[in-house]
Design a protein around this motif. Structure first.
Motif, PDB file in Angstrom:
ATOM      1  N   TYR A 101      16.378  14.856 -32.303  1.00 27.53           N
ATOM      2  CA  TYR A 101      16.535  13.976 -33.468  1.00 27.53           C
ATOM      3  C   TYR A 101      15.692  12.711 -33.363  1.00 27.53           C
ATOM      4  O   TYR A 101      14.952  12.364 -34.287  1.00 27.53           O
ATOM      5  CB  TYR A 101      18.013  13.609 -33.622  1.00 27.53           C
ATOM      6  N   ASP A 102      15.769  12.009 -32.237  1.00 26.75           N
ATOM      7  CA  ASP A 102      15.026  10.749 -32.101  1.00 26.75           C
ATOM      8  C   ASP A 102      13.521  10.977 -32.125  1.00 26.75           C
ATOM      9  O   ASP A 102      12.773  10.217 -32.755  1.00 26.75           O
ATOM     10  CB  ASP A 102      15.442  10.025 -30.813  1.00 26.75           C
ATOM     11  N   LEU A 103      13.066  12.018 -31.440  1.00 22.92           N
ATOM     12  CA  LEU A 103      11.637  12.347 -31.433  1.00 22.92           C
ATOM     13  C   LEU A 103      11.153  12.682 -32.837  1.00 22.92           C
ATOM     14  O   LEU A 103      10.096  12.201 -33.278  1.00 22.92           O
ATOM     15  CB  LEU A 103      11.370  13.519 -30.492  1.00 22.92           C
ATOM     16  N   THR A 104      11.922  13.503 -33.548  1.00 23.42           N
ATOM     17  CA  THR A 104      11.537  13.901 -34.905  1.00 23.42           C
ATOM     18  C   THR A 104      11.439  12.689 -35.824  1.00 23.42           C
ATOM     19  O   THR A 104      10.511  12.575 -36.626  1.00 23.42           O
ATOM     20  CB  THR A 104      12.541  14.910 -35.482  1.00 23.42           C
ATOM     21  N   ASN A 105      12.387  11.774 -35.706  1.00 25.24           N
ATOM     22  CA  ASN A 105      12.354  10.575 -36.546  1.00 25.24           C
ATOM     23  C   ASN A 105      11.119   9.730 -36.274  1.00 25.24           C
ATOM     24  O   ASN A 105      10.518   9.173 -37.202  1.00 25.24           O
ATOM     25  CB  ASN A 105      13.614   9.738 -36.313  1.00 25.24           C
ATOM     26  N   ASP A 106      10.735   9.623 -35.004  1.00 24.05           N
ATOM     27  CA  ASP A 106       9.527   8.859 -34.670  1.00 24.05           C
ATOM     28  C   ASP A 106       8.298   9.485 -35.329  1.00 24.05           C
ATOM     29  O   ASP A 106       7.432   8.791 -35.871  1.00 24.05           O
ATOM     30  CB  ASP A 106       9.329   8.824 -33.145  1.00 24.05           C
ATOM     31  N   VAL A 107       8.216  10.815 -35.284  1.00 21.16           N
ATOM     32  CA  VAL A 107       7.058  11.521 -35.863  1.00 21.16           C
ATOM     33  C   VAL A 107       7.037  11.359 -37.381  1.00 21.16           C
ATOM     34  O   VAL A 107       6.017  11.007 -37.981  1.00 21.16           O
ATOM     35  CB  VAL A 107       7.076  13.008 -35.467  1.00 21.16           C
ATOM     36  N   LEU A 108       8.189  11.616 -38.027  1.00 17.86           N
ATOM     37  CA  LEU A 108       8.240  11.602 -39.488  1.00 17.86           C
ATOM     38  C   LEU A 108       8.038  10.206 -40.066  1.00 17.86           C
ATOM     39  O   LEU A 108       7.515  10.050 -41.168  1.00 17.86           O
ATOM     40  CB  LEU A 108       9.578  12.170 -39.972  1.00 17.86           C
ATOM     41  N   SER A 109       8.444   9.178 -39.330  1.00 19.09           N
ATOM     42  CA  SER A 109       8.299   7.805 -39.823  1.00 19.09           C
ATOM     43  C   SER A 109       6.979   7.173 -39.390  1.00 19.09           C
ATOM     44  O   SER A 109       6.739   5.997 -39.647  1.00 19.09           O
ATOM     45  CB  SER A 109       9.457   6.937 -39.325  1.00 19.09           C
ATOM     46  N   LEU A 110       6.140   7.958 -38.723  1.00 18.09           N
ATOM     47  CA  LEU A 110       4.851   7.457 -38.205  1.00 18.09           C
ATOM     48  C   LEU A 110       5.052   6.260 -37.281  1.00 18.09           C
ATOM     49  O   LEU A 110       4.277   5.310 -37.275  1.00 18.09           O
ATOM     50  CB  LEU A 110       3.920   7.081 -39.373  1.00 18.09           C
ATOM     51  N   GLY A 111       6.116   6.328 -36.503  1.00 18.01           N
ATOM     52  CA  GLY A 111       6.396   5.278 -35.526  1.00 18.01           C
ATOM     53  C   GLY A 111       7.144   4.076 -36.054  1.00 18.01           C
ATOM     54  O   GLY A 111       7.451   3.151 -35.294  1.00 18.01           O
ATOM     55  N   GLN A 112       7.466   4.063 -37.343  1.00 16.87           N
ATOM     56  CA  GLN A 112       8.108   2.889 -37.944  1.00 16.87           C
ATOM     57  C   GLN A 112       9.577   2.754 -37.527  1.00 16.87           C
ATOM     58  O   GLN A 112      10.136   1.654 -37.581  1.00 16.87           O
ATOM     59  CB  GLN A 112       8.036   2.986 -39.467  1.00 16.87           C
ATOM     60  N   THR A 113      10.217   3.847 -37.111  1.00 16.33           N
ATOM     61  CA  THR A 113      11.634   3.797 -36.779  1.00 16.33           C
ATOM     62  C   THR A 113      11.938   2.725 -35.741  1.00 16.33           C
ATOM     63  O   THR A 113      12.916   1.985 -35.856  1.00 16.33           O
ATOM     64  CB  THR A 113      12.118   5.164 -36.257  1.00 16.33           C
ATOM     65  N   ARG A 114      11.102   2.616 -34.747  1.00 22.01           N
ATOM     66  CA  ARG A 114      11.347   1.632 -33.687  1.00 22.01           C
ATOM     67  C   ARG A 114      11.247   0.207 -34.214  1.00 22.01           C
ATOM     68  O   ARG A 114      12.019  -0.667 -33.810  1.00 22.01           O
ATOM     69  CB  ARG A 114      10.349   1.855 -32.545  1.00 22.01           C
ATOM     70  N   LEU A 115      10.321  -0.021 -35.127  1.00 30.27           N
ATOM     71  CA  LEU A 115      10.187  -1.356 -35.721  1.00 30.27           C
ATOM     72  C   LEU A 115      11.404  -1.680 -36.584  1.00 30.27           C
ATOM     73  O   LEU A 115      11.890  -2.818 -36.588  1.00 30.27           O
ATOM     74  CB  LEU A 115       8.905  -1.444 -36.550  1.00 30.27           C
ATOM     75  N   TRP A 116      11.901  -0.687 -37.313  1.00 29.71           N
ATOM     76  CA  TRP A 116      13.073  -0.911 -38.160  1.00 29.71           C
ATOM     77  C   TRP A 116      14.300  -1.218 -37.303  1.00 29.71           C
ATOM     78  O   TRP A 116      15.079  -2.111 -37.635  1.00 29.71           O
ATOM     79  CB  TRP A 116      13.327   0.315 -39.039  1.00 29.71           C
ATOM     80  N   ARG A 117      14.457  -0.521 -36.198  1.00 28.48           N
ATOM     81  CA  ARG A 117      15.602  -0.781 -35.328  1.00 28.48           C
ATOM     82  C   ARG A 117      15.488  -2.167 -34.678  1.00 28.48           C
ATOM     83  O   ARG A 117      16.506  -2.847 -34.465  1.00 28.48           O
ATOM     84  CB  ARG A 117      15.728   0.316 -34.268  1.00 28.48           C
TER      85      ARG A 117
END
Length: 230
Positions: free
Chosen positions: A24-40
């Motif tokens: 799940y976490d890996l997929t979210n990173d890929v689909l968001s083009l890395g933005q997930t970490r910035l949002w968190r």
């Protein structure tokens, strides 16, 4: 059933997240083009926890979102209704007190948390308004909530491009990296059906929260809503 409907039946959504927990976490990173970490990171900055504060991280999944709060010295309780997610989280971060719970019927007493947060999970709850009221119930007077959720891009041209990405590009990418691509089709549909920024703010107010405000991230793809318990 391989993909939960927008009726968001709890057992179907939980089963869907159980199925995708490992990647799940890996997929979210890929689909968001890395933005997930910035949002968190923006969530952690907005909540601004202090050492010793009691924080409920609702919809925490594997507990990834709880780590910044723990690092800041808060007593964070990651809570999720997907047992598959919690089991995966326990493997990765055994020190976290991961807790099973339904957002509409939280297993906590009144007013026990200084802050509550939920990221990318509120739209998957069967009864959004009940969840907002439950978050209010378990927060102490003067406590705060931060909700990070996909929202509606503010620029019309960008909104069109974004919608096309969700419904056309996201499924094939999910097929390549996820164990359950149908789950991500559901997630795309749930994003499109989710209320915009002012509508979610109004629902927070109706649930009893005060000082409701929001700010957009990445052009409104994501919005951070913040409020206080009177």
């Amino acid at each position: 059933m391989t993909r939960a409907s927008l009726d968001k039946q709890p057992h179907e959504v939980a089963a869907m997240f159980d199925d995708v927990a490992a990647k799940y976490d890996l997929t979210n990173d890929v689909l968001s083009l890395g933005q997930t970490r910035l949002w968190r990171k923006a969530v952690a900055q907005s909540l601004a926890v202090s050492p010793g504060e009691r924080v409920l991280d609702l919809g925490a999944g594997t507990g990834t979102s709880s780590l910044p709060f723990a690092a800041a010295g808060a007593r964070v309780v990651p809570c999720d209704f997907s047992l598959g997610m919690l089991r995966e989280g326990k493997k990765r971060s055994p020190f976290l007190p991961l807790t099973a719970g339904d957002a509409t019927r939280l297993p906590f007493a009144d007013g026990v948390f200084d802050a509550v947060t939920i990221s990318f999970a509120l739209r998957n709850v069967h009864d959004t308004d009940a969840a907002l009221r439950e978050m209010l119930r378990v927060t102490r007077p003067g406590g705060r909530v931060v909700i990070c959720e996909f929202s509606h891009p503010t620029l019309k041209a960008f909104r069109t491009v974004y919608t096309e990405y969700l419904m056309r590009a996201l499924p094939p990418v999910a097929t390549a990296v996820s164990s359950n691509p149908d789950a991500y089709v559901y997630l795309a549909e749930s994003i499109r059906a989710w209320p915009d920024q002012p509508a979610l703010a109004a629902r927070l107010q109706q649930a009893g929260w005060s000082k409701v405000a929001w700010r957009n991230l990445t052009g409104g793809i994501v919005a951070l809503h913040r409020a206080t318990k009177p």
